[in-house]
Design a protein around this motif. Sequence first.
Motif, PDB file in Angstrom:
ATOM      1  N   LYS A  18     117.222  52.811  93.639  1.00  0.00           N
ATOM      2  CA  LYS A  18     117.704  53.934  92.839  1.00  0.00           C
ATOM      3  C   LYS A  18     118.768  53.480  91.847  1.00  0.00           C
ATOM      4  O   LYS A  18     118.764  53.890  90.684  1.00  0.00           O
ATOM      5  CB  LYS A  18     118.258  55.048  93.739  1.00  0.00           C
ATOM      6  CG  LYS A  18     117.180  55.869  94.399  1.00  0.00           C
ATOM      7  CD  LYS A  18     117.778  57.012  95.196  1.00  0.00           C
ATOM      8  CE  LYS A  18     116.703  57.913  95.777  1.00  0.00           C
ATOM      9  NZ  LYS A  18     117.266  59.054  96.499  1.00  0.00           N
ATOM     10  N   LYS A  19     119.676  52.626  92.295  1.00  0.00           N
ATOM     11  CA  LYS A  19     120.732  52.124  91.417  1.00  0.00           C
ATOM     12  C   LYS A  19     120.128  51.285  90.281  1.00  0.00           C
ATOM     13  O   LYS A  19     120.487  51.467  89.111  1.00  0.00           O
ATOM     14  CB  LYS A  19     121.734  51.289  92.209  1.00  0.00           C
ATOM     15  CG  LYS A  19     122.869  50.772  91.369  1.00  0.00           C
ATOM     16  CD  LYS A  19     123.857  49.960  92.187  1.00  0.00           C
ATOM     17  CE  LYS A  19     124.966  49.445  91.283  1.00  0.00           C
ATOM     18  NZ  LYS A  19     125.854  48.533  91.957  1.00  0.00           N
ATOM     19  N   GLU A  75     118.278  53.525  87.804  1.00  0.00           N
ATOM     20  CA  GLU A  75     119.200  54.272  86.959  1.00  0.00           C
ATOM     21  C   GLU A  75     119.753  53.383  85.846  1.00  0.00           C
ATOM     22  O   GLU A  75     119.829  53.792  84.689  1.00  0.00           O
ATOM     23  CB  GLU A  75     120.355  54.823  87.796  1.00  0.00           C
ATOM     24  CG  GLU A  75     121.308  55.700  87.011  1.00  0.00           C
ATOM     25  CD  GLU A  75     122.403  56.280  87.885  1.00  0.00           C
ATOM     26  OE1 GLU A  75     123.528  56.415  87.388  1.00  0.00           O
ATOM     27  OE2 GLU A  75     122.129  56.584  89.066  1.00  0.00           O
ATOM     28  N   GLU A  76     120.098  52.140  86.177  1.00  0.00           N
ATOM     29  CA  GLU A  76     120.632  51.203  85.187  1.00  0.00           C
ATOM     30  C   GLU A  76     119.595  50.856  84.123  1.00  0.00           C
ATOM     31  O   GLU A  76     119.939  50.626  82.970  1.00  0.00           O
ATOM     32  CB  GLU A  76     121.111  49.924  85.871  1.00  0.00           C
ATOM     33  CG  GLU A  76     122.353  50.119  86.722  1.00  0.00           C
ATOM     34  CD  GLU A  76     122.694  48.912  87.576  1.00  0.00           C
ATOM     35  OE1 GLU A  76     121.934  47.902  87.542  1.00  0.00           O
ATOM     36  OE2 GLU A  76     123.713  48.971  88.284  1.00  0.00           O
ATOM     37  N   GLY A  95     116.983  52.850  83.334  1.00  0.00           N
ATOM     38  CA  GLY A  95     116.356  54.042  82.778  1.00  0.00           C
ATOM     39  C   GLY A  95     114.926  54.212  83.241  1.00  0.00           C
ATOM     40  O   GLY A  95     114.060  54.645  82.487  1.00  0.00           O
ATOM     41  N   SER A  96     114.678  53.845  84.489  1.00  0.00           N
ATOM     42  CA  SER A  96     113.333  53.903  85.044  1.00  0.00           C
ATOM     43  C   SER A  96     113.337  54.808  86.266  1.00  0.00           C
ATOM     44  O   SER A  96     114.360  55.376  86.613  1.00  0.00           O
ATOM     45  CB  SER A  96     112.895  52.479  85.435  1.00  0.00           C
ATOM     46  OG  SER A  96     111.583  52.477  85.927  1.00  0.00           O
ATOM     47  N   ARG A  97     112.187  54.904  86.934  1.00  0.00           N
ATOM     48  CA  ARG A  97     112.087  55.667  88.174  1.00  0.00           C
ATOM     49  C   ARG A  97     112.022  54.679  89.327  1.00  0.00           C
ATOM     50  O   ARG A  97     111.314  53.676  89.256  1.00  0.00           O
ATOM     51  CB  ARG A  97     110.837  56.533  88.148  1.00  0.00           C
ATOM     52  CG  ARG A  97     110.867  57.547  86.998  1.00  0.00           C
ATOM     53  CD  ARG A  97     109.648  58.409  86.985  1.00  0.00           C
ATOM     54  NE  ARG A  97     109.589  59.149  88.242  1.00  0.00           N
ATOM     55  CZ  ARG A  97     108.480  59.629  88.776  1.00  0.00           C
ATOM     56  NH1 ARG A  97     107.336  59.461  88.188  1.00  0.00           N
ATOM     57  NH2 ARG A  97     108.512  60.277  89.926  1.00  0.00           N
ATOM     58  N   TYR A  98     112.743  54.980  90.399  1.00  0.00           N
ATOM     59  CA  TYR A  98     112.803  54.034  91.511  1.00  0.00           C
ATOM     60  C   TYR A  98     111.451  53.881  92.195  1.00  0.00           C
ATOM     61  O   TYR A  98     111.092  52.802  92.638  1.00  0.00           O
ATOM     62  CB  TYR A  98     113.913  54.387  92.502  1.00  0.00           C
ATOM     63  CG  TYR A  98     113.620  55.531  93.443  1.00  0.00           C
ATOM     64  CD1 TYR A  98     113.140  55.296  94.718  1.00  0.00           C
ATOM     65  CD2 TYR A  98     113.857  56.848  93.066  1.00  0.00           C
ATOM     66  CE1 TYR A  98     112.886  56.335  95.593  1.00  0.00           C
ATOM     67  CE2 TYR A  98     113.617  57.892  93.919  1.00  0.00           C
ATOM     68  CZ  TYR A  98     113.123  57.633  95.189  1.00  0.00           C
ATOM     69  OH  TYR A  98     112.870  58.670  96.044  1.00  0.00           O
TER      70      TYR A  98
END
Length: 85
Positions: free
Chosen positions: A59-60, A63-64, A66-69
Amino acid sequence: MSNKSICTDAPREIEESLKRSVVVPNFELTPEGVAEFEASRKKRQISIFLNGRTIDRFKKAAEEKGSRYQTMISSVLDAYSSRYL
């Protein structure tokens, strides 16, 4: 009369689109190649239990970037399975 252009977010949108693009090495654009590529991209929903720490890391990172985990996890599993399985 002035020929001023209107500024948009187009370069940023293009950059983000390129980040989400998929590199397909040695891809031949034949009907068979297109069908095989599309079949490989079809996703199926499953349930899987993962360590909370692992999910938090994905998830981190997502987020960095700009994608989906979930997409990142799928990419990692696909890369691993195509190389080692």
